[in-house]
Design a protein around this motif. Structure first.
Motif, mmCIF file in Angstrom:
data_model
loop_
_atom_site.group_PDB
_atom_site.id
_atom_site.type_symbol
_atom_site.label_atom_id
_atom_site.label_comp_id
_atom_site.label_asym_id
_atom_site.label_seq_id
_atom_site.Cartn_x
_atom_site.Cartn_y
_atom_site.Cartn_z
ATOM 1 N N ALA A 1 -7.942 7.407 -8.930
ATOM 2 C CA ALA A 1 -8.592 6.172 -9.371
ATOM 3 C C ALA A 1 -7.697 4.969 -9.115
ATOM 4 O O ALA A 1 -8.175 3.905 -8.695
ATOM 5 C CB ALA A 1 -8.962 6.274 -10.843
ATOM 6 N N ALA A 2 -6.417 5.122 -9.359
ATOM 7 C CA ALA A 2 -5.477 4.020 -9.120
ATOM 8 C C ALA A 2 -5.422 3.662 -7.636
ATOM 9 O O ALA A 2 -5.400 2.481 -7.272
ATOM 10 C CB ALA A 2 -4.087 4.387 -9.635
ATOM 11 N N LEU A 3 -5.404 4.667 -6.779
ATOM 12 C CA LEU A 3 -5.389 4.410 -5.337
ATOM 13 C C LEU A 3 -6.669 3.712 -4.893
ATOM 14 O O LEU A 3 -6.626 2.772 -4.103
ATOM 15 C CB LEU A 3 -5.189 5.700 -4.557
ATOM 16 C CG LEU A 3 -3.796 6.310 -4.653
ATOM 17 C CD1 LEU A 3 -3.759 7.661 -3.962
ATOM 18 C CD2 LEU A 3 -2.754 5.375 -4.066
ATOM 19 N N HIS A 4 -7.802 4.158 -5.406
ATOM 20 C CA HIS A 4 -9.067 3.508 -5.056
ATOM 21 C C HIS A 4 -9.083 2.062 -5.537
ATOM 22 O O HIS A 4 -9.575 1.168 -4.816
ATOM 23 C CB HIS A 4 -10.256 4.280 -5.632
ATOM 24 C CG HIS A 4 -10.589 5.498 -4.853
ATOM 25 N ND1 HIS A 4 -11.242 5.462 -3.638
ATOM 26 C CD2 HIS A 4 -10.341 6.814 -5.102
ATOM 27 C CE1 HIS A 4 -11.390 6.685 -3.182
ATOM 28 N NE2 HIS A 4 -10.846 7.530 -4.050
ATOM 29 N N LEU A 5 -8.556 1.804 -6.700
ATOM 30 C CA LEU A 5 -8.483 0.438 -7.210
ATOM 31 C C LEU A 5 -7.645 -0.436 -6.287
ATOM 32 O O LEU A 5 -8.034 -1.554 -5.934
ATOM 33 C CB LEU A 5 -7.889 0.431 -8.636
ATOM 34 C CG LEU A 5 -7.678 -0.938 -9.267
ATOM 35 C CD1 LEU A 5 -8.996 -1.698 -9.394
ATOM 36 C CD2 LEU A 5 -7.010 -0.786 -10.615
ATOM 37 N N GLN A 6 -6.505 0.069 -5.858
ATOM 38 C CA GLN A 6 -5.649 -0.706 -4.953
ATOM 39 C C GLN A 6 -6.364 -0.976 -3.640
ATOM 40 O O GLN A 6 -6.329 -2.088 -3.118
ATOM 41 C CB GLN A 6 -4.329 0.033 -4.692
ATOM 42 C CG GLN A 6 -3.418 -0.662 -3.718
ATOM 43 C CD GLN A 6 -2.990 -2.045 -4.169
ATOM 44 O OE1 GLN A 6 -2.566 -2.219 -5.294
ATOM 45 N NE2 GLN A 6 -3.119 -3.027 -3.318
ATOM 46 N N VAL B 1 0.837 -1.199 0.000
ATOM 47 C CA VAL B 1 0.000 0.000 0.000
ATOM 48 C C VAL B 1 0.871 1.246 0.000
ATOM 49 O O VAL B 1 0.617 2.198 -0.747
ATOM 50 C CB VAL B 1 -0.971 0.003 1.196
ATOM 51 C CG1 VAL B 1 -1.671 1.339 1.342
ATOM 52 C CG2 VAL B 1 -1.990 -1.116 1.047
ATOM 53 N N LEU B 2 1.913 1.260 0.812
ATOM 54 C CA LEU B 2 2.806 2.414 0.862
ATOM 55 C C LEU B 2 3.507 2.623 -0.481
ATOM 56 O O LEU B 2 3.629 3.759 -0.953
ATOM 57 C CB LEU B 2 3.833 2.244 1.984
ATOM 58 C CG LEU B 2 4.832 3.379 2.166
ATOM 59 C CD1 LEU B 2 4.126 4.717 2.371
ATOM 60 C CD2 LEU B 2 5.767 3.079 3.329
ATOM 61 N N ALA B 3 3.928 1.550 -1.112
ATOM 62 C CA ALA B 3 4.586 1.664 -2.415
ATOM 63 C C ALA B 3 3.638 2.228 -3.470
ATOM 64 O O ALA B 3 4.024 3.097 -4.266
ATOM 65 C CB ALA B 3 5.111 0.299 -2.854
ATOM 66 N N VAL B 4 2.395 1.762 -3.466
ATOM 67 C CA VAL B 4 1.410 2.275 -4.422
ATOM 68 C C VAL B 4 1.120 3.744 -4.131
ATOM 69 O O VAL B 4 1.034 4.565 -5.051
ATOM 70 C CB VAL B 4 0.126 1.422 -4.391
ATOM 71 C CG1 VAL B 4 -0.991 2.080 -5.186
ATOM 72 C CG2 VAL B 4 0.413 0.025 -4.919
ATOM 73 N N LEU B 5 0.972 4.087 -2.867
ATOM 74 C CA LEU B 5 0.711 5.476 -2.491
ATOM 75 C C LEU B 5 1.849 6.392 -2.940
ATOM 76 O O LEU B 5 1.612 7.438 -3.554
ATOM 77 C CB LEU B 5 0.513 5.577 -0.983
ATOM 78 C CG LEU B 5 0.260 6.959 -0.408
ATOM 79 C CD1 LEU B 5 -0.979 7.592 -1.019
ATOM 80 C CD2 LEU B 5 0.140 6.881 1.101
ATOM 81 N N ASP C 1 -9.580 -1.133 -3.147
ATOM 82 C CA ASP C 1 -10.643 -2.118 -3.395
ATOM 83 C C ASP C 1 -10.084 -3.535 -3.464
ATOM 84 O O ASP C 1 -10.727 -4.477 -3.000
ATOM 85 C CB ASP C 1 -11.369 -1.792 -4.709
ATOM 86 C CG ASP C 1 -12.239 -0.545 -4.612
ATOM 87 O OD1 ASP C 1 -12.511 -0.084 -3.480
ATOM 88 O OD2 ASP C 1 -12.633 -0.031 -5.669
ATOM 89 N N LEU C 2 -8.896 -3.684 -4.026
ATOM 90 C CA LEU C 2 -8.284 -5.014 -4.127
ATOM 91 C C LEU C 2 -7.906 -5.571 -2.765
ATOM 92 O O LEU C 2 -7.812 -6.786 -2.586
ATOM 93 C CB LEU C 2 -7.039 -4.946 -5.028
ATOM 94 C CG LEU C 2 -7.303 -4.681 -6.513
ATOM 95 C CD1 LEU C 2 -5.983 -4.443 -7.240
ATOM 96 C CD2 LEU C 2 -8.079 -5.820 -7.140
#
Length: 77
Positions: free
Chosen positions: A67-72, A45-49, A74-75
């Motif tokens: 949108a990318a953060l929301h997708l992550q 999560v930190l890497a995606v953020l 949701d996963l």
């Protein structure tokens, strides 16, 4: 290491990562929070953020980064 371990900012980068991981841990169920899998999930999560923030700074495209953060997120559910 990101910086000189004896310099004026020694430990700052590592401390920042640990602060974020501690904050993210609070959103995880207490029962499984101390497992390696939970720590890896927080790291992901930190890497995606961080990646989304870099992307936002580079492009200014807040809708796509959000949108990318929301997708992550949701996963993870």
């Amino acid at each position: 290491m990101l910086i000189d371990p004896d310099g004026p900012w020694a430990g700052f980068a590592r401390d920042t990562v640990e602060d974020w991981l501690a904050l993210l841990a609070r959103s995880q169920p207490a029962a499984g929070r101390d497992t390696e899998a939970a720590r890896a999930q927080r790291t992901l999560v930190l890497a995606v953020l961080r990646g989304a923030l870099l992307d936002l700074l580079a492009t200014g495209d807040s809708a796509r980064a959000t949108a990318a953060l929301h997708l992550q997120l949701d996963l993870l559910e």
